[in-house]
Design an enzyme around this catalytic site. Structure first.
Site, mmCIF file in Angstrom:
data_model
loop_
_atom_site.group_PDB
_atom_site.id
_atom_site.type_symbol
_atom_site.label_atom_id
_atom_site.label_comp_id
_atom_site.label_asym_id
_atom_site.label_seq_id
_atom_site.Cartn_x
_atom_site.Cartn_y
_atom_site.Cartn_z
ATOM 1 N N ASP A 1 42.598 39.632 38.216
ATOM 2 C CA ASP A 1 41.221 39.849 37.771
ATOM 3 C C ASP A 1 40.591 38.478 37.558
ATOM 4 O OD1 ASP A 1 40.378 39.471 34.551
ATOM 5 O OD2 ASP A 1 42.518 39.323 34.996
ATOM 6 N N HIS B 1 28.550 40.121 48.274
ATOM 7 C CA HIS B 1 29.265 39.469 49.365
ATOM 8 C C HIS B 1 30.637 38.989 48.902
ATOM 9 C CE1 HIS B 1 30.564 36.552 52.323
ATOM 10 N NE2 HIS B 1 30.688 35.701 51.314
ATOM 11 N N GLY C 1 47.974 33.260 29.941
ATOM 12 C CA GLY C 1 48.037 31.859 29.515
ATOM 13 C C GLY C 1 48.004 30.850 30.631
ATOM 14 N N ASP D 1 41.170 44.874 28.555
ATOM 15 C CA ASP D 1 41.985 43.837 27.906
ATOM 16 C C ASP D 1 41.946 44.045 26.397
ATOM 17 O OD1 ASP D 1 43.659 41.710 27.678
ATOM 18 O OD2 ASP D 1 42.224 40.191 28.314
ATOM 19 N N GLY E 1 41.603 41.594 24.016
ATOM 20 C CA GLY E 1 40.932 40.576 23.223
ATOM 21 C C GLY E 1 41.784 39.335 23.037
#
Length: 302
Positions: A198, A266, A148, A23, A25
Site C-alpha cells: 500500500d 493514470h 517500519g 490500519d 494507527g
C-alpha cells in the site's frame, strides 16, 4: 466508526465491494510523535484538530476496525524511526509483540470473517527483525506485514531489511509491505517475496504532476511537454490514450482539478498493470529476466 457500523460497514458506506484493509494507527505513533505518549496500556494522542485527548489501546483499535468491518485489520504497533538504537528498538518490538497478543486475544481466530495481520518491527537490525517475526508467527495471524521501512533510512538499507525479512515469514500466508512505494520498490518487493503493498504515491505524486509510465517517470509540469501531443502513455489503457501530454500539462499549469484526477487515475492504472505483469511473468517462470528489464526502464526520468 460507530457511524460506519450503523451504515453497515465500510463497504456499504462507500458502496465498494472490493477488498478493504484498515490500519491500526501504528504509523501515526511514528509520524505524530509530537502529539503522543506511548505506554504499556497503549498510545495517548492529542488531536491536531482541537487538542482533545484520546487513548488508543490494542483492544480499542481492534474494536474500531471491527466496526468498520474491513476485510483485513492490523494490530497496534510502534513504528520506530530509522535512527533508533538497538536497545530502544529491542524494547519497542517486545512491546509491539505484547500489543499484538492483546489484539489477537481481543479477536480470537475464527471469530468472524475479518483477517488480522501481525506487523514485524525491529528497525534496521536483522537480528531484531528475525526475533519479531518469530514472536509474531507464534501468535498465528492470518497474514504478516513488514512495518517500519521507508521511515528515513537509505534505499539500500531498506532493501537489505526487506530481503532479510520477507523470506522468513510464512510463505503460505500473505506477506504485506507497508507504505511502499515506487514502481521499482514494488518490483523488488515482489522479488523478495512480498504479496501485498500500500502507498499514497500513485495519487499523491499524481496530484503533483508526476506520472509513472513503462518508459520512466514524467514530470508533466515541465515545459518540454507543452507541445507534446502524444498520448500520456501509449502502452497504457484506453483512458491513457485519450489525453495528450500537452493537454495534461495545460491542466496542471492552470491548476485545474481535472489534472489531479487524470494523473491519479493514470498512476493507479499503471500500478495495476505493473503487478499484473509481474504475476504473469511469475507464472511463466521468467520473472527474474523480466524484472531486470523493467527496472532498467522504470528507473529513467523522461
Amino acid at each position: 466508526a460507530d457511524l460506519v457500523a450503523e451504515a453497515g460497514g465500510i463497504h456499504r458506506f462507500m458502496n465498494y465491494d472490493g477488498p478493504m484493509l484498515t490500519d491500526s494507527g501504528g504509523f501515526q505513533v511514528f509520524s505524530l510523535s509530537g502529539l503522543r505518549k506511548i505506554k504499556e496500556e497503549g498510545v495517548t494522542f492529542r488531536s491536531h484538530l482541537d487538542g482533545s485527548k484520546h487513548l488508543f489501546t490494542p483492544e480499542k483499535v481492534v474494536s474500531i476496525q471491527r466496526n468498520l468491518n474491513s476485510d483485513i485489520m492490523m494490530v497496534l504497533d510502534e513504528c520506530v524511526p530509522a535512527g533508533a538504537d538497538h536497545t530502544y528498538t529491542a524494547r519497542s518490538l517486545t512491546m509491539t509483540t505484547r500489543w499484538a497478543k492483546r489484539c489477537r486475544d481481543a479477536y480470537p481466530k475464527g471469530t468472524a470473517g475479518n483477517l488480522l495481520f501481525g506487523i514485524v518491527q525491529g528497525g534496521m537490525f536483522k537480528d531484531l527483525r528475525s526475533e519479531s517475526a518469530r514472536q509474531l508467527i507464534d501468535l498465528d495471524f492470518e497474514g504478516y506485514a513488514i512495518g517500519g521501512l521507508s521511515v528515513g533510512e537509505s534505499k539500500d538499507v531498506m532493501m537489505e531489511m526487506l530481503y532479510h525479512t520477507a523470506p522468513i515469514l510464512p510463505s503460505e500466508k500473505p506477506r504485506y509491505l507497508m507504505g511502499v512505494g515506487t514502481p521499482l520498490d514494488i518490483i523488488k518487493g515482489i522479488d523478495a517475496g512480498v504479496d501485498m503493498f500500500d502507498c499514497v504515491m500513485p495519487t499523491r505524486n499524481g496530484r503533483n504532476g508526476q506520472l509513472f509510465t513503462w518508459e520512466g517517470t514524467i514530470n508533466i509540469r515541465n515545459k518540454k511537454w507543452e507541445d507534446d501531443f502524444s498520448p500520456i502513455d501509449p502502452e497504457g489503457t484506453t483512458f491513457d490514450r485519450r489525453y495528450s501530454k500537452a493537454y495534461l500539462h495545460h491542466l496542471v499549469t492552470c491548476g485545474e482539478m481535472m489534472a489531479a484526477q487524470i494523473a491519479s487515475l493514470h498512476n493507479i492504472a499503471f500500478y495495476l498493470r505493473l503487478v499484473r505483469a509481474a504475476r504473469e511473468h511469475i507464472l511463466a517462470g521468467d520473472f527474474k529476466e523480466w524484472k531486470e528489464a523493467a527496472v532498467a526502464k522504470l528507473g529513467r526520468r523522461l
